[in-house]
Design a protein around this motif. Structure first.
Motif, PDB file in Angstrom:
ATOM      1  N   THR A 189       0.707  -1.024   0.171  1.00  0.00           N
ATOM      2  CA  THR A 189      -0.090  -0.063   0.386  1.00  0.00           C
ATOM      3  C   THR A 189       0.823   0.932   0.085  1.00  0.00           C
ATOM      4  OG1 THR A 189      -0.293  -0.167   2.496  1.00  0.00           O
ATOM      5  CG2 THR A 189      -2.383  -0.936   0.873  1.00  0.00           C
ATOM      6  N   LEU A 191       1.633   6.186  -0.312  1.00  0.00           N
ATOM      7  CA  LEU A 191       0.664   7.218  -0.633  1.00  0.00           C
ATOM      8  C   LEU A 191       1.627   7.527  -1.317  1.00  0.00           C
ATOM      9  CD1 LEU A 191      -1.463   9.510   0.248  1.00  0.00           C
ATOM     10  CD2 LEU A 191       0.272   9.549   2.444  1.00  0.00           C
ATOM     11  N   LYS A 213      -2.927  -0.735  -3.375  1.00  0.00           N
ATOM     12  CA  LYS A 213      -3.730   0.058  -2.857  1.00  0.00           C
ATOM     13  C   LYS A 213      -2.721   1.649  -3.604  1.00  0.00           C
ATOM     14  CE  LYS A 213      -6.933   0.512  -0.729  1.00  0.00           C
ATOM     15  NZ  LYS A 213      -7.989  -0.095   0.801  1.00  0.00           N
ATOM     16  N   ILE A 215      -2.796   5.643  -2.923  1.00  0.00           N
ATOM     17  CA  ILE A 215      -3.574   6.882  -2.184  1.00  0.00           C
ATOM     18  C   ILE A 215      -2.940   7.862  -3.272  1.00  0.00           C
ATOM     19  CG2 ILE A 215      -4.862   8.036  -0.792  1.00  0.00           C
ATOM     20  CD1 ILE A 215      -4.345   5.126   0.627  1.00  0.00           C
ATOM     21  N   SER A 217      -3.021  11.890  -3.502  1.00  0.00           N
ATOM     22  CA  SER A 217      -2.904  13.037  -2.469  1.00  0.00           C
ATOM     23  C   SER A 217      -2.703  14.177  -3.189  1.00  0.00           C
ATOM     24  CB  SER A 217      -2.278  13.332  -1.323  1.00  0.00           C
ATOM     25  OG  SER A 217      -1.222  13.149  -0.686  1.00  0.00           O
ATOM     26  N   ASP A 235      -5.875   4.074  -6.610  1.00  0.00           N
ATOM     27  CA  ASP A 235      -6.905   3.605  -6.459  1.00  0.00           C
ATOM     28  C   ASP A 235      -8.134   4.814  -5.428  1.00  0.00           C
ATOM     29  OD1 ASP A 235      -6.916   0.467  -6.459  1.00  0.00           O
ATOM     30  OD2 ASP A 235      -5.231   0.759  -5.342  1.00  0.00           O
ATOM     31  N   GLU A 236      -7.373   5.225  -4.670  1.00  0.00           N
ATOM     32  CA  GLU A 236      -8.298   6.720  -4.028  1.00  0.00           C
ATOM     33  C   GLU A 236      -7.088   7.860  -4.572  1.00  0.00           C
ATOM     34  OE1 GLU A 236     -11.051   5.986  -2.911  1.00  0.00           O
ATOM     35  OE2 GLU A 236     -11.227   4.236  -2.513  1.00  0.00           O
ATOM     36  N   ILE A 238      -7.186  11.810  -2.515  1.00  0.00           N
ATOM     37  CA  ILE A 238      -7.529  12.898  -1.719  1.00  0.00           C
ATOM     38  C   ILE A 238      -7.003  14.057  -1.400  1.00  0.00           C
ATOM     39  CG2 ILE A 238      -6.905  13.287   1.203  1.00  0.00           C
ATOM     40  CD1 ILE A 238      -5.869  10.571   1.485  1.00  0.00           C
ATOM     41  N   LYS A 248      -8.185   9.730   6.519  1.00  0.00           N
ATOM     42  CA  LYS A 248      -8.559   9.077   5.014  1.00  0.00           C
ATOM     43  C   LYS A 248      -7.374   7.512   5.035  1.00  0.00           C
ATOM     44  CE  LYS A 248     -10.927   9.626   1.047  1.00  0.00           C
ATOM     45  NZ  LYS A 248     -11.058  10.355   0.223  1.00  0.00           N
ATOM     46  N   VAL A 249      -6.509   8.077   4.947  1.00  0.00           N
ATOM     47  CA  VAL A 249      -5.734   7.167   4.714  1.00  0.00           C
ATOM     48  C   VAL A 249      -5.497   5.512   5.770  1.00  0.00           C
ATOM     49  CG1 VAL A 249      -3.435   6.374   5.118  1.00  0.00           C
ATOM     50  CG2 VAL A 249      -3.951   8.909   3.268  1.00  0.00           C
ATOM     51  N   LEU A 252      -8.525   4.438   4.503  1.00  0.00           N
ATOM     52  CA  LEU A 252      -8.685   3.569   3.669  1.00  0.00           C
ATOM     53  C   LEU A 252      -7.464   1.743   3.512  1.00  0.00           C
ATOM     54  CD1 LEU A 252      -7.528   6.546   0.597  1.00  0.00           C
ATOM     55  CD2 LEU A 252      -9.974   4.612   0.711  1.00  0.00           C
ATOM     56  N   THR A 253      -7.428   2.139   4.738  1.00  0.00           N
ATOM     57  CA  THR A 253      -6.291   0.784   4.844  1.00  0.00           C
ATOM     58  C   THR A 253      -6.859   0.546   6.308  1.00  0.00           C
ATOM     59  OG1 THR A 253      -4.846   2.426   6.421  1.00  0.00           O
ATOM     60  CG2 THR A 253      -4.181   2.094   4.479  1.00  0.00           C
TER      61      THR A 253
END
Ligand SMILES: [Zn+2]
Ligand SMILES: [Zn+2]
Length: 382
Positions: A189, A191, A213, A215, A217, A235-236, A238, A248-249, A252-253
């Motif tokens: 995963t 960020l 995953k 993410i 930002s 996937d996402e 922010i 939010k992180v 999402l995890t």
């Protein structure tokens, strides 16, 4: 062949002039590249307003360190050493190592003193070195560029367009930092902070590596970049101005936090690093930093130690990363050409750098400068 070469020259901080140079003499050890495209990145923005002042970089500088072109003329030894001939299309790394030091000997010529202007006042590299140096044409904002024996070249297939070719450098940085330096891999995963050319390149590298995953930002003005991030496999996303990124992180995890945080922000202060430290998983996460800040007051060293966080540094790229970037672009798996939003002639270097710096209304992700567009309007391509 023309005997004069037109180039954009940085003559003072934030000032560019078009100049004509004599076409350099090529000996058996060197070559001349006909420049097809020179990409620009955040480093150009910094170097343009605040140029380095070592002896090798002082004076008129042809900038442009992300260069692709065709070998126009080459000496016999150069051709034998590089396994290339006239007409071959290549990406030129900006490093020119000595190939005899401890770093060069293990293939890490990006750390070589001969090409590191921060520690060696006489170091040379493309895009930084003044035209007063032998060979004159040391940057890609020019019709031709000089290639000494120690230039590092990568063949580019003809199936890659000029604008895609301009992405080799940001993508090789993305592959270097996310994959080779940080070590993002299967089921991880991640960020990624900052959806610019660098963040989106790391997104592609992480996706290709098998991250489960991803993410991304950014801020409210990154709306268009968020859409592109999703198209490239995020996937996402922010918007840190609209929602609490920590919450939010964690949501999402499933409250676990991410395995990797890759900081690709620019001029965002200490906030991205502090957020990264907070949202990494409970133990043994990895944080990739770019080190924009000279100092970091109240750095949470206790938290970093207690969470057993590994901090890695984003520092250029290796030969392998460039080869992987060329292969990734050639594969067509991701619509990377969508990163190439703007193009200009080399007579618009000043404007192009200001566009990338965000000083205009235009929202550019990646900009290609092309000698063949001199005299044309230039601007957004998509
Ligand atoms: Zn760059
Ligand atoms: Zn070396």
């Amino acid at each position: 062949m023309t005997q004069k070469v037109l180039a954009a020259v940085r003559t003072a901080p934030g000032t560019t002039e078009m100049r004509e140079f004599d076409r350099p003499e090529i000996d058996e050890d060197s070559a001349l590249l006909q420049v097809e495209v020179a990409g620009i990145c955040g480093t150009d923005v910094k170097l343009y307003s605040n140029p380095p002042t070592s002896p090798a970089t002082r004076g008129p500088v042809i900038m442009g360190h992300e260069n692709v072109g065709v070998i126009a003329e080459a000496g016999a030894k150069f051709k034998a050493r590089h396994g290339l001939r006239e007409g071959d299309r290549v990406f030129v790394e900006h490093y020119v190592g000595c190939f005899n030091c401890e770093w060069c000997r293990i293939g890490e010529y990006r750390h070589c003193e001969a090409t590191d202007w921060r520690t060696n006042p006489h170091a040379r590299r493309f895009g930084y070195t003044s035209a007063d140096n032998p060979g004159t044409l040391w940057g890609g904002f020019s019709q031709y560029m000089y290639l000494p024996w120690n230039a590092v070249l990568h063949k580019i297939p003809d199936t890659i367009t000029a604008e895609q070719a301009g992405l080799v450098m940001p993508l090789s940085n993305g592959i270097e930092w996310a994959l080779l330096t940080a070590g993002v891999g299967y089921n991880d995963t991640v960020l990624i902070q900052g959806p610019g050319q660098q963040g989106l390149s790391q997104l592609v590298a992480a996706k290709q590596a098998g991250a489960s995953k991803i993410i991304v930002s950014g801020t409210t003005r990154d709306k268009r970049r968020f859409d592109l991030a999703k198209e490239l496999g995020a996937d996402e996303v922010i918007d840190v101005l609209q929602e609490d990124p920590r919450e939010k992180v964690m949501d999402l995890t499933d409250g676990r936090g991410v395995d990797f945080v890759l900081d690709c922000t620019s001029r965002a202060g200490t906030a991205p690093v502090l957020l990264g430290i907070d949202v990494l998983k409970r133990r043994e996460g990895t944080l990739l930093i770019q080190g924009e800040l000279a100092a970091f007051p109240d750095f949470p060293v206790k938290q970093v130690t207690e969470k057993a966080i590994t901090i890695k540094s984003a520092r250029g790229h290796s030969f392998n990363a460039c080869e992987l970037a060329v292969a990734q672009l050639a594969s067509g798996r991701f619509p990377l050409e969508k990163l190439a939003t703007h193009r200009y002639g080399i007579d618009q270097v000043d404007h192009a750098i200001r566009v990338l710096a965000g000083e205009t209304e235009e929202d550019a992700i990646h900009i290609s400068l092309m000698p063949e567009l001199v005299g044309q309007a230039g601007g957004a391509v998509r």
